[in-house]
Design a protein around this motif. Structure first.
Motif, PDB file in Angstrom:
ATOM      1  N   SER A  14      26.713 -14.198 -13.981  1.00 16.22           N
ATOM      2  CA  SER A  14      27.081 -12.915 -14.431  1.00 16.22           C
ATOM      3  C   SER A  14      28.541 -12.639 -14.740  1.00 16.22           C
ATOM      4  N   ILE A  15      29.495 -13.721 -14.411  1.00 19.83           N
ATOM      5  CA  ILE A  15      30.857 -13.499 -14.631  1.00 19.83           C
ATOM      6  C   ILE A  15      31.624 -14.727 -15.477  1.00 19.83           C
ATOM      7  N   ALA A  16      31.947 -14.583 -16.574  1.00 19.77           N
ATOM      8  CA  ALA A  16      32.315 -15.656 -17.640  1.00 19.77           C
ATOM      9  C   ALA A  16      34.024 -15.777 -17.129  1.00 19.77           C
ATOM     10  N   GLU A  17      34.629 -16.693 -16.616  1.00 25.82           N
ATOM     11  CA  GLU A  17      35.907 -16.869 -16.320  1.00 25.82           C
ATOM     12  C   GLU A  17      36.843 -17.025 -17.594  1.00 25.82           C
ATOM     13  N   VAL A  18      36.289 -17.977 -18.769  1.00 23.89           N
ATOM     14  CA  VAL A  18      37.277 -18.042 -19.987  1.00 23.89           C
ATOM     15  C   VAL A  18      36.284 -17.747 -20.990  1.00 23.89           C
ATOM     16  N   ARG A  19      36.996 -17.308 -22.073  1.00 23.40           N
ATOM     17  CA  ARG A  19      36.255 -16.709 -23.191  1.00 23.40           C
ATOM     18  C   ARG A  19      35.416 -17.744 -23.779  1.00 23.40           C
ATOM     19  N   GLY A  20      35.810 -18.972 -24.111  1.00 30.82           N
ATOM     20  CA  GLY A  20      35.278 -20.128 -24.757  1.00 30.82           C
ATOM     21  C   GLY A  20      34.121 -20.602 -23.822  1.00 30.82           C
ATOM     22  N   ASP A  21      33.878 -20.179 -22.526  1.00 29.90           N
ATOM     23  CA  ASP A  21      32.843 -20.726 -21.793  1.00 29.90           C
ATOM     24  C   ASP A  21      32.059 -19.495 -20.915  1.00 29.90           C
ATOM     25  N   PRO A  22      31.260 -18.807 -22.003  1.00 26.70           N
ATOM     26  CA  PRO A  22      30.206 -17.831 -21.629  1.00 26.70           C
ATOM     27  C   PRO A  22      29.126 -18.024 -20.494  1.00 26.70           C
ATOM     28  N   ALA A  23      29.219 -17.099 -19.653  1.00 29.08           N
ATOM     29  CA  ALA A  23      28.187 -17.099 -18.651  1.00 29.08           C
ATOM     30  C   ALA A  23      26.719 -17.243 -19.029  1.00 29.08           C
ATOM     31  N   TRP A  24      26.354 -16.561 -20.053  1.00 33.62           N
ATOM     32  CA  TRP A  24      25.149 -16.816 -20.590  1.00 33.62           C
ATOM     33  C   TRP A  24      24.874 -17.579 -21.816  1.00 33.62           C
ATOM     34  N   THR A  25      23.852 -18.404 -21.691  1.00 33.10           N
ATOM     35  CA  THR A  25      23.650 -19.246 -22.921  1.00 33.10           C
ATOM     36  C   THR A  25      22.436 -19.722 -23.422  1.00 33.10           C
ATOM     37  N   ASN A  26      21.366 -19.545 -22.491  1.00 36.61           N
ATOM     38  CA  ASN A  26      19.955 -19.843 -22.794  1.00 36.61           C
ATOM     39  C   ASN A  26      19.535 -18.557 -23.502  1.00 36.61           C
ATOM     40  N   ALA A  27      18.055 -18.884 -23.707  1.00 37.96           N
ATOM     41  CA  ALA A  27      17.439 -18.338 -24.778  1.00 37.96           C
ATOM     42  C   ALA A  27      17.188 -16.704 -23.978  1.00 37.96           C
ATOM     43  N   LEU A  28      16.677 -16.847 -23.004  1.00 37.43           N
ATOM     44  CA  LEU A  28      16.470 -15.371 -21.941  1.00 37.43           C
ATOM     45  C   LEU A  28      17.837 -14.426 -22.036  1.00 37.43           C
ATOM     46  N   SER A  29      19.030 -15.334 -21.719  1.00 33.60           N
ATOM     47  CA  SER A  29      20.120 -14.434 -21.669  1.00 33.60           C
ATOM     48  C   SER A  29      20.373 -13.579 -23.131  1.00 33.60           C
ATOM     49  N   PHE A  30      20.253 -14.515 -24.149  1.00 36.95           N
ATOM     50  CA  PHE A  30      20.175 -13.835 -25.398  1.00 36.95           C
ATOM     51  C   PHE A  30      19.364 -12.542 -25.547  1.00 36.95           C
ATOM     52  N   VAL A  31      18.218 -12.832 -25.007  1.00 37.54           N
ATOM     53  CA  VAL A  31      17.049 -11.704 -25.210  1.00 37.54           C
ATOM     54  C   VAL A  31      17.682 -10.441 -24.334  1.00 37.54           C
ATOM     55  N   ALA A  32      18.302 -10.563 -23.199  1.00 40.09           N
ATOM     56  CA  ALA A  32      18.858  -9.560 -22.514  1.00 40.09           C
ATOM     57  C   ALA A  32      20.214  -9.052 -23.402  1.00 40.09           C
ATOM     58  N   LEU A  33      20.896  -9.745 -23.759  1.00 40.47           N
ATOM     59  CA  LEU A  33      21.971  -9.041 -24.792  1.00 40.47           C
ATOM     60  C   LEU A  33      21.413  -8.194 -25.743  1.00 40.47           C
ATOM     61  N   ALA A  34      20.208  -8.721 -26.611  1.00 41.45           N
ATOM     62  CA  ALA A  34      19.500  -8.197 -27.653  1.00 41.45           C
ATOM     63  C   ALA A  34      19.148  -6.763 -27.025  1.00 41.45           C
ATOM     64  N   PHE A  35      18.327  -6.505 -25.828  1.00 43.90           N
ATOM     65  CA  PHE A  35      17.785  -5.427 -25.416  1.00 43.90           C
ATOM     66  C   PHE A  35      19.010  -4.366 -24.980  1.00 43.90           C
ATOM     67  N   MET A  36      20.031  -4.976 -24.666  1.00 42.84           N
ATOM     68  CA  MET A  36      21.112  -4.055 -24.129  1.00 42.84           C
ATOM     69  C   MET A  36      21.843  -3.504 -25.227  1.00 42.84           C
ATOM     70  N   SER A  37      21.933  -4.213 -26.125  1.00 46.93           N
ATOM     71  CA  SER A  37      22.534  -3.741 -27.670  1.00 46.93           C
ATOM     72  C   SER A  37      21.458  -2.767 -28.449  1.00 46.93           C
ATOM     73  N   ALA A  38      20.218  -2.879 -28.405  1.00 50.10           N
ATOM     74  CA  ALA A  38      19.275  -1.973 -28.717  1.00 50.10           C
ATOM     75  C   ALA A  38      19.392  -0.717 -28.133  1.00 50.10           C
ATOM     76  N   SER A  39      19.334  -0.764 -26.770  1.00 48.66           N
ATOM     77  CA  SER A  39      19.393   0.559 -25.959  1.00 48.66           C
ATOM     78  C   SER A  39      20.564   1.306 -26.323  1.00 48.66           C
ATOM     79  N   LEU A  40      21.773   0.571 -26.697  1.00 45.46           N
ATOM     80  CA  LEU A  40      23.012   1.547 -27.423  1.00 45.46           C
ATOM     81  C   LEU A  40      23.055   1.804 -28.343  1.00 45.46           C
ATOM     82  N   GLY A  41      22.327   1.140 -29.340  1.00 39.45           N
ATOM     83  CA  GLY A  41      22.152   1.767 -30.722  1.00 39.45           C
ATOM     84  C   GLY A  41      21.154   2.740 -30.970  1.00 39.45           C
TER      85      GLY A  41
END
Length: 311
Positions: A182-209
């Motif tokens: 859940s926590i990325a320590e360095v900007r160039g090394d994100p904690a989320w990298t797989n496909a499901l995490s991209f989906v999570a990011l997409a749903f969060m962005s859609a909710s705020l849109g």
């Protein structure tokens, strides 16, 4: 009101801030002499629960002046959701200015350096920014449904907020199933990298849109309930900014919006540290459901229930 009293009323202009102008121009009620805060005076739940389930009640527009609580809660959710995405991947789900500039820089990188030695890779940070921008737009487009139902009707505000809750719940489930941190320590090394995490990011962005377009349609000092740059500028430019002897809606509601978003970010990060991103989004889902129900109790125009709006 007598004809003489009516002639003494100030000439109110029309426009985007007509409701706020009208509220400031009308005489203050007797109860305003009490030391009540702005947020209490402008957001009393006057709607009787007995009338909530009538069709007329659902299809009546809410009064923007009395929508302070749910709109402040929207601002809180902006900070809350953004705390999850920024902590994990350094992407703001609600602030698309930064994501758009990041994509512009990624495109410019293709032309940086001599031919044959240019960086033509699509960095994961840029992929995440693009995902957020596109899904934010998709979520915002759902707000067009409100144009058919009535952008300020309780029915749409309830339904739209419940859709936001479903998006947030989907983000919680996909973040949990991704199995990533859940926590990325360095900007160039994100904690989320797989496909499901991209989906999570997409749903969060859609909710705020979707939240952004709904907040904008209510048309108050809270603006979109997402981007506060304009709110900050308008606050600093408010001619009554330093008038502390009376309540000023144009100033006070902006201050509430700023504080609510800040508080949301603080609370979100605290829960992330204790329980992780998935649990934080689960809590956010429950908050959105509460906000959806809250809209059903916001008074209609003029503080009355079941009164159709005109104009």
């Amino acid at each position: 009101m007598t004809a003489e009293q009516a002639s003494q009323q100030p000439n109110l202009s029309t426009g985007p801030e007509y409701a706020e102008q009208k509220a400031e121009a009308l005489p203050q009620p007797v109860s305003s002499k009490d030391s009540h805060s702005t947020i209490v005076d402008t957001a009393r739940l006057w709607t009787s629960p007995q009338t909530v389930f009538s069709r007329r009640h659902w299809m009546t527009d809410v009064d923007p002046i009395h929508s302070t609580f749910p709109l402040a809660a929207y601002c809180f959710m902006t900070g809350f959701i953004d705390s999850v995405s920024f902590t994990a991947v350094f992407v703001w789900c609600g602030f698309q200015t930064g994501n758009s500039v990041q994509l512009a820089l990624a495109l410019a990188r293709l032309f940086s350096g001599p031919p044959g030695q240019r960086d033509t890779s699509f960095h994961i940070a840029d992929q995440q920014a693009l995902t957020s921008v596109l899904t934010f737009i998709a979520g915002a487009s759902l707000g067009r449904i409100g144009d058919r139902m009535g952008a300020k009707t309780r029915a749409w505000l309830f339904l739209g907020t419940m859709i936001q809750a479903l998006f947030t719940m989907a983000a919680a489930l996909t973040a949990w199933k991704s199995g990533q941190g859940s926590i990325a320590e360095v900007r160039g090394d994100p904690a989320w990298t797989n496909a499901l995490s991209f989906v999570a990011l997409a749903f969060m962005s859609a909710s705020l849109g979707l939240q952004g377009i709904m907040g904008k349609r209510v048309n108050t000092q809270f603006a979109t309930t997402i981007v506060l740059t304009t709110v900050w500028c308008e606050l600093m430019a408010d001619p009554k900014l330093l008038n502390f002897r009376q309540r000023v809606i144009s100033r006070d509601h902006k201050l509430i919006a700023i504080f609510a978003l800040f508080l949301g970010g603080f609370v979100g990060r605290a829960i992330i540290d204790a329980k992780g991103a998935a649990a934080t989004l689960g809590v956010g889902t429950g908050m959105r459901v509460v906000i959806a129900i809250w809209w059903l109790f916001v008074p209609g125009t003029g503080g009355k229930t079941g009164k159709p709006t005109t104009g």
